[in-house]
Enzyme design. Sequence first.
Site, mmCIF file in Angstrom:
data_model
loop_
_atom_site.group_PDB
_atom_site.id
_atom_site.type_symbol
_atom_site.label_atom_id
_atom_site.label_comp_id
_atom_site.label_asym_id
_atom_site.label_seq_id
_atom_site.Cartn_x
_atom_site.Cartn_y
_atom_site.Cartn_z
ATOM 1 C CE1 TYR A 1 -19.273 -36.167 80.782
ATOM 2 C CE2 TYR A 1 -16.901 -36.516 80.946
ATOM 3 C CZ TYR A 1 -18.180 -37.022 80.862
ATOM 4 O OH TYR A 1 -18.381 -38.388 80.883
ATOM 5 C CB ILE B 1 -29.544 -49.269 84.134
ATOM 6 C CG1 ILE B 1 -29.164 -50.607 84.762
ATOM 7 C CG2 ILE B 1 -28.329 -48.600 83.496
ATOM 8 C CD1 ILE B 1 -28.868 -51.711 83.759
ATOM 9 N N GLY C 1 -30.302 -43.834 81.838
ATOM 10 C CA GLY C 1 -29.622 -43.513 80.589
ATOM 11 C C GLY C 1 -29.380 -44.701 79.689
#
Length: 247
Positions: free
Chosen positions: A140, A6, A8
Amino acid sequence: MKTVLITGCSSGYGLETARHFHAQGWNVVATMRTPREGVLSRSDRLRVVALDVTKPESIAAALEESGPIDVLVNNAGIGLMGAFEVTPMTTVRDVFETNTFGVMAMTQAVLPQLRARRSGVIVNVTSSATLAPMPLVAVYTASKVAIEGFTASLAFELEEFNVRVKLVEPGYGPSTSFTSNGGARMQGLIPEAYAPFAQRIFASLGQPSAVTRESDVAEVVWRAANDATGKLRFPAGPDALALARST
């Protein structure tokens, strides 16, 4: 016993997802740009590995240290809010380097082992901003919409090798560090002309009808990683679910 990597995991959704997979009995490789002691409990089934998804040498070193993995969760990402008109293109590129190209680079790096084994899952974490337009997050959103298209296409070409690809779309999580982590990046991105509009947006964010918790995302990532159907998109959190139903 399966192994998940995983990205982050220093806080927020990634951290809770690492805890959730570990609680389900998996081996967990929790990666962080700067590993910190005490963020996760010590366990012989859990390793914390340094990883910067924007650096090829860091990706190669992390995968070498991790060994074979069964599931990749591309969770690492950076946030940005502000008026696009005044957002420097260097900042735009920074957001894409992590949110878009970092996901692609990690995926490309793990694909040879998954294809050779003819098994495995890639879960790309995007955002409910891809489900409905939201103001002041144009850059974003663009970085996440790119991954939505990338993932949908990739799912077709990897089906041949029994490798599944999934999207998890979290809603608005005020308890995460999305805003604080991007504080310096967002300085000066609300110019005077945009201030009245921005104030109305921020006021509405302060009184949301529904929000997403870290545990909501962790549980949906787990479900996506174990889903054997052809389902591609998994909204996470009550607000994301509501948006998905309305689109």
